[in-house]
Motif scaffolding. Structure first.
Motif, PDB file in Angstrom:
ATOM      1  N   TRP A   1       0.829  -1.200   0.000  1.00  0.00           N
ATOM      2  CA  TRP A   1       0.000   0.000   0.000  1.00  0.00           C
ATOM      3  C   TRP A   1       0.869   1.257   0.000  1.00  0.00           C
ATOM      4  O   TRP A   1       0.640   2.196  -0.771  1.00  0.00           O
ATOM      5  CB  TRP A   1      -0.919  -0.020   1.232  1.00  0.00           C
ATOM      6  N   ALA A   2       1.890   1.258   0.866  1.00  0.00           N
ATOM      7  CA  ALA A   2       2.735   2.438   1.003  1.00  0.00           C
ATOM      8  C   ALA A   2       3.461   2.752  -0.307  1.00  0.00           C
ATOM      9  O   ALA A   2       3.562   3.908  -0.707  1.00  0.00           O
ATOM     10  CB  ALA A   2       3.741   2.229   2.138  1.00  0.00           C
ATOM     11  N   HIS A   3       3.932   1.709  -0.984  1.00  0.00           N
ATOM     12  CA  HIS A   3       4.614   1.925  -2.261  1.00  0.00           C
ATOM     13  C   HIS A   3       3.645   2.450  -3.308  1.00  0.00           C
ATOM     14  O   HIS A   3       3.955   3.399  -4.034  1.00  0.00           O
ATOM     15  CB  HIS A   3       5.258   0.618  -2.750  1.00  0.00           C
ATOM     16  N   GLN A   4       2.477   1.832  -3.373  1.00  0.00           N
ATOM     17  CA  GLN A   4       1.511   2.213  -4.405  1.00  0.00           C
ATOM     18  C   GLN A   4       1.056   3.661  -4.264  1.00  0.00           C
ATOM     19  O   GLN A   4       0.861   4.358  -5.254  1.00  0.00           O
ATOM     20  CB  GLN A   4       0.289   1.294  -4.339  1.00  0.00           C
ATOM     21  N   THR A   5       0.865   4.079  -3.022  1.00  0.00           N
ATOM     22  CA  THR A   5       0.304   5.413  -2.809  1.00  0.00           C
ATOM     23  C   THR A   5       1.379   6.497  -2.769  1.00  0.00           C
ATOM     24  O   THR A   5       1.049   7.676  -2.721  1.00  0.00           O
ATOM     25  CB  THR A   5      -0.450   5.454  -1.468  1.00  0.00           C
ATOM     26  N   GLY A   6       2.643   6.091  -2.729  1.00  0.00           N
ATOM     27  CA  GLY A   6       3.704   7.087  -2.653  1.00  0.00           C
ATOM     28  C   GLY A   6       4.015   7.526  -1.236  1.00  0.00           C
ATOM     29  O   GLY A   6       4.949   8.292  -1.010  1.00  0.00           O
ATOM     30  N   VAL A   7       3.248   7.028  -0.261  1.00  0.00           N
ATOM     31  CA  VAL A   7       3.501   7.388   1.134  1.00  0.00           C
ATOM     32  C   VAL A   7       4.891   6.905   1.548  1.00  0.00           C
ATOM     33  O   VAL A   7       5.604   7.557   2.317  1.00  0.00           O
ATOM     34  CB  VAL A   7       2.420   6.779   2.057  1.00  0.00           C
ATOM     35  N   TRP A   8       5.253   5.763   1.016  1.00  0.00           N
ATOM     36  CA  TRP A   8       6.574   5.189   1.326  1.00  0.00           C
ATOM     37  C   TRP A   8       7.696   6.192   1.040  1.00  0.00           C
ATOM     38  O   TRP A   8       8.532   6.462   1.887  1.00  0.00           O
ATOM     39  CB  TRP A   8       6.770   3.926   0.490  1.00  0.00           C
ATOM     40  N   ALA A   9       7.671   6.736  -0.168  1.00  0.00           N
ATOM     41  CA  ALA A   9       8.743   7.645  -0.572  1.00  0.00           C
ATOM     42  C   ALA A   9       8.755   8.896   0.310  1.00  0.00           C
ATOM     43  O   ALA A   9       9.818   9.381   0.724  1.00  0.00           O
ATOM     44  CB  ALA A   9       8.574   8.020  -2.042  1.00  0.00           C
ATOM     45  N   GLU A  10       7.563   9.404   0.642  1.00  0.00           N
ATOM     46  CA  GLU A  10       7.493  10.593   1.512  1.00  0.00           C
ATOM     47  C   GLU A  10       8.140  10.335   2.861  1.00  0.00           C
ATOM     48  O   GLU A  10       8.970  11.113   3.323  1.00  0.00           O
ATOM     49  CB  GLU A  10       6.016  10.949   1.797  1.00  0.00           C
ATOM     50  N   VAL A  11       7.726   9.231   3.466  1.00  0.00           N
ATOM     51  CA  VAL A  11       8.238   8.924   4.808  1.00  0.00           C
ATOM     52  C   VAL A  11       9.739   8.643   4.732  1.00  0.00           C
ATOM     53  O   VAL A  11      10.518   9.106   5.578  1.00  0.00           O
ATOM     54  CB  VAL A  11       7.471   7.733   5.425  1.00  0.00           C
ATOM     55  N   ARG A  12      10.139   7.905   3.697  1.00  0.00           N
ATOM     56  CA  ARG A  12      11.562   7.611   3.536  1.00  0.00           C
ATOM     57  C   ARG A  12      12.374   8.903   3.495  1.00  0.00           C
ATOM     58  O   ARG A  12      13.396   9.040   4.163  1.00  0.00           O
ATOM     59  CB  ARG A  12      11.781   6.829   2.238  1.00  0.00           C
ATOM     60  N   ASP A  13      11.899   9.871   2.719  1.00  0.00           N
ATOM     61  CA  ASP A  13      12.662  11.110   2.589  1.00  0.00           C
ATOM     62  C   ASP A  13      12.743  11.859   3.910  1.00  0.00           C
ATOM     63  O   ASP A  13      13.757  12.485   4.217  1.00  0.00           O
ATOM     64  CB  ASP A  13      12.041  11.989   1.496  1.00  0.00           C
ATOM     65  N   ARG A  14      11.694  11.765   4.708  1.00  0.00           N
ATOM     66  CA  ARG A  14      11.756  12.433   6.017  1.00  0.00           C
ATOM     67  C   ARG A  14      12.749  11.733   6.935  1.00  0.00           C
ATOM     68  O   ARG A  14      13.388  12.367   7.771  1.00  0.00           O
ATOM     69  CB  ARG A  14      10.368  12.478   6.646  1.00  0.00           C
ATOM     70  N   VAL A  15      12.866  10.406   6.760  1.00  0.00           N
ATOM     71  CA  VAL A  15      13.875   9.680   7.543  1.00  0.00           C
ATOM     72  C   VAL A  15      15.275  10.089   7.076  1.00  0.00           C
ATOM     73  O   VAL A  15      16.187  10.296   7.881  1.00  0.00           O
ATOM     74  CB  VAL A  15      13.666   8.149   7.426  1.00  0.00           C
ATOM     75  N   VAL A  16      15.424  10.245   5.754  1.00  0.00           N
ATOM     76  CA  VAL A  16      16.715  10.673   5.207  1.00  0.00           C
ATOM     77  C   VAL A  16      17.094  12.054   5.756  1.00  0.00           C
ATOM     78  O   VAL A  16      18.226  12.298   6.163  1.00  0.00           O
ATOM     79  CB  VAL A  16      16.661  10.722   3.658  1.00  0.00           C
TER      80      VAL A  16
END
Ligand code: B12
Ligand SMILES: Nc1nc2c(ncn2[C@@H]2O[C@H](COP(=O)(O)OP(=O)(O)OP(=O)(O)O)[C@@H](O)[C@H]2O)c(=O)[nH]1
Ligand SMILES: [Mg+2]
Lengths: 133, 333
Positions: free
Chosen positions: B280-295
């Motif tokens: 779900w996270a990958h499909q919706t793009g939420v994954w990338a958002e959260v990842r970047d905040r972790v970065v």
């Protein structure tokens, strides 16, 4: 298909020459296949029962005793009787040139004699299994 | 799926093919196991574990022959390690099971770990179910030669047999540190070799030091065998049966079944829930958002995971009103 190829390496009969079988087993493993080795002195019935239970794609018979003309067709026929006529049957070891056509006639895909290159054995096996799949 | 009636009738080729489907995570495997599950729960499972080369396969072979003599259809699941470098494996346990392998009443299946840690293959639980449904009333489960943390076998076996041998040295330490607690029966195999007495004494001492589990708790014993010629194996058989007797009393079997169900259920929840959430996270793009905040260091990974969960719950709550929702769909993995 990414399913892992499963091979039974079999030594039927009274033959105790097991170097070739072990070398070939290792080559298959190193090529990413799962190899069941049944050990020496197996009857054709035992070889086929193991092939059925282990649901292998390939039965690789190593035979240097000269008894290939009896043992190999017996294994092929038993496989068919058990509904596993689809299994790729390969033979290696010491088999006189003039006996090879009869084995191929019986259903053996190919016979690999002394000095066969392991890469070629592996490549041929993979091609046959994937081709069928 | 015409495999199912043939498997239930106990046909070896059908059982063998079903195991392959499960091992390869074939799309049909999920339904296969689901439909066979009501037919399982009949089999007794004996786990055989211990350091490499102590004689697990040879002992398994001897036990299989004895259960066959009692008329029981036997299944053997033998696990060997997959090479981490090539992905291939040499499955050598069958080589030591020549007595049982001659009998079609013994169904032996060799499995490779295929990257799974814990001493078993990922498919082990399902393979046991398939054998169970196929009428194999007695299942012997041989683990890979264990280091120390490989205790998964206890989650599948009613009785766990820990095998050791004389002259192990460091490996006895490994048994102490890891698998001592999971043994219901201890066997010092290769008793024909020098040093067996010492190994028995060492194991008995460790067992004496184990915390007392109460008056009627099972007290594991240390037995000795020469699996190669069968000496002492009858005694192992008796001890295993004594352990069954114990398990069948005072509601212990029910406790065992609950623990087993919880183990499998929790494992499935972990993998399914994680897979769904990630997808779900990958499909919706939420994954990338959260990842970047972790970065960027504005979220630590744990807080990021919690945020993902929260967002998932909210999104799921909204969507659930419109569609039957993921949780309502059955048979989907
Ligand atoms: C080493 C050897 C032995 C060793 C075996 C050690 C062992 N554990 O394996 C010892 C000394 C024990 C031995 C004993 C005997 N041996 Co001897 N032995 C040989 C020898 C010299 C080499 C075999 C070998 O290991 N080669 C190395 C391996 C790696 O090669 P390979 O097995 O051929 O395998 C290759 C290919 O054939 C192929 N391959 C093999 N199997 C398979 C399987 C598959 C599926 C595939 C795809 C490929 C494949 O791939 C491999 C790599 O290229 C051969 C002669 C020869 N040049 O072949 C005689 C030979 C096999 N032995 C022979 C004989 C007669 C005997 C004895 C009867 C001698 C006696 N009178 O006591 C005994 C019988 C033992 C028994 N009970 O079976 C004869 C067999 C004659 C026949 N078939 O008609 C041979 C051919 C010698 C000869 N020219 O007379 N032997
Ligand atoms: N001396 C002696 N050797 C034995 C005995 N039992 C087994 N062996 C030998 O020990 C070796 C290993 O036996 P296996 O049964 O393969 O041991 P294992 O624990 O299954 O080995 P892995 O599965 O590789 O961890 C073989 O050569 C056996 O013949 C025994 O009681 N005495
Ligand atoms: Mg073993």
């Amino acid at each position: 298909m990414s399913d892992i190829i499963r091979v039974l390496v079999a030594k039927p009969g009274l033959d105790s020459h097991d170097r070739g079988a072990k070398v070939v087993a290792r080559a298959y493993r190193d090529a990413g296949m799962e190899v069941v080795y049944t050990g020496l002195h197996q009857t054709p019935e035992q070889v086929v029962e193991a092939a059925v239970q282990e649901d292998v794609d390939v039965v690789a018979i190593s035979i240097l005793s000269g008894a290939h003309d009896v043992l190999v067709p017996r294994i092929v026929n038993l496989l068919r009787e058990r509904g596993r006529g689809d299994v790729l049957v390969l033979v290696g070891g010491v088999v006189p040139e003039e006996d090879i056509p009869a084995l191929e006639q019986a259903g053996v895909a190919r016979v690999f004699g002394p000095g066969s290159r392991l890469e070629e054995i592996v490549e041929f096996t993979r091609r046959c299994v994937r081709g069928q799949g | 799926m015409d495999l199912i009636p043939r498997l239930l009738a106990g046909e070896s080729p059908a059982l063998a093919r079903a195991i392959t489907l499960v091992e390869n995570q074939h799309p049909d495997a999920r339904e296969l196991v689901a439909r066979l599950y009501p037919h399982t729960g009949q089999a007794r499972v004996i786990g055989i574990t211990g350091p490499p080369g102590v004689g697990k396969s040879t002992l398994t072979d001897q036990l299989a022959v004895r259960f066959r003599q009692e008329g029981m259809p036997v299944g053997v699941v033998a696990v060997d390690p997959t090479s981490p470098f090539t992905g291939g494996a040499i499955l050598g346990d069958r080589l030591r099971m020549t007595r049982a392998a001659g009998d079609p009443g013994v169904f032996i299946r060799s499995l490779a770990t295929r990257g799974q840690l814990g001493g078993l293959s990922r498919a082990t639980g399902d393979v046991i179910k398939l054998m169970d449904a196929a009428g194999r009333r007695l299942i012997l489960l041989e683990t890979v030669g264990t280091g120390q943390a490989e205790i998964d076998v206890m989650n599948y076996a009613h009785t766990t047999v820990v095998v050791a041998a004389p002259g192990l040295g460091d490996e006895i330490q490994a048994i102490k540190a890891g698998i001592m607690e999971i043994g219901d029966v201890f066997v010092v195999n290769k008793a024909d070799r020098e040093g067996a007495d010492r190994t028995v004494a060492e194991l008995e001492m460790m067992l004496d030091m184990a915390p007392d589990r109460g008056g009627d708790a099972w007290k594991p014993r240390v037995l000795r065998t020469v699996a190669r010629d069968g000496t002492g194996v009858d005694e192992v058989l008796r001890e295993v049966k004594a352990h069954w007797g114990h398990l069948e009393q005072a509601g212990r079997l029910q406790v065992w079944r609950r623990r087993q169900a919880e183990f499998e259920l929790a494992g499935m929840v972990r993998s399914l829930a994680a897979a769904r959430l990630l997808e779900w996270a990958h499909q919706t793009g939420v994954w990338a958002e959260v990842r970047d905040r972790v970065v960027e260091r504005s979220l630590d990974p744990c807080a990021g995971a919690e945020l993902l969960l929260r967002e998932y719950r909210e999104a799921f709550g909204r969507r659930a009103a419109k569609s039957p929702g993921t949780a309502g769909r059955r048979g989907e993995v």
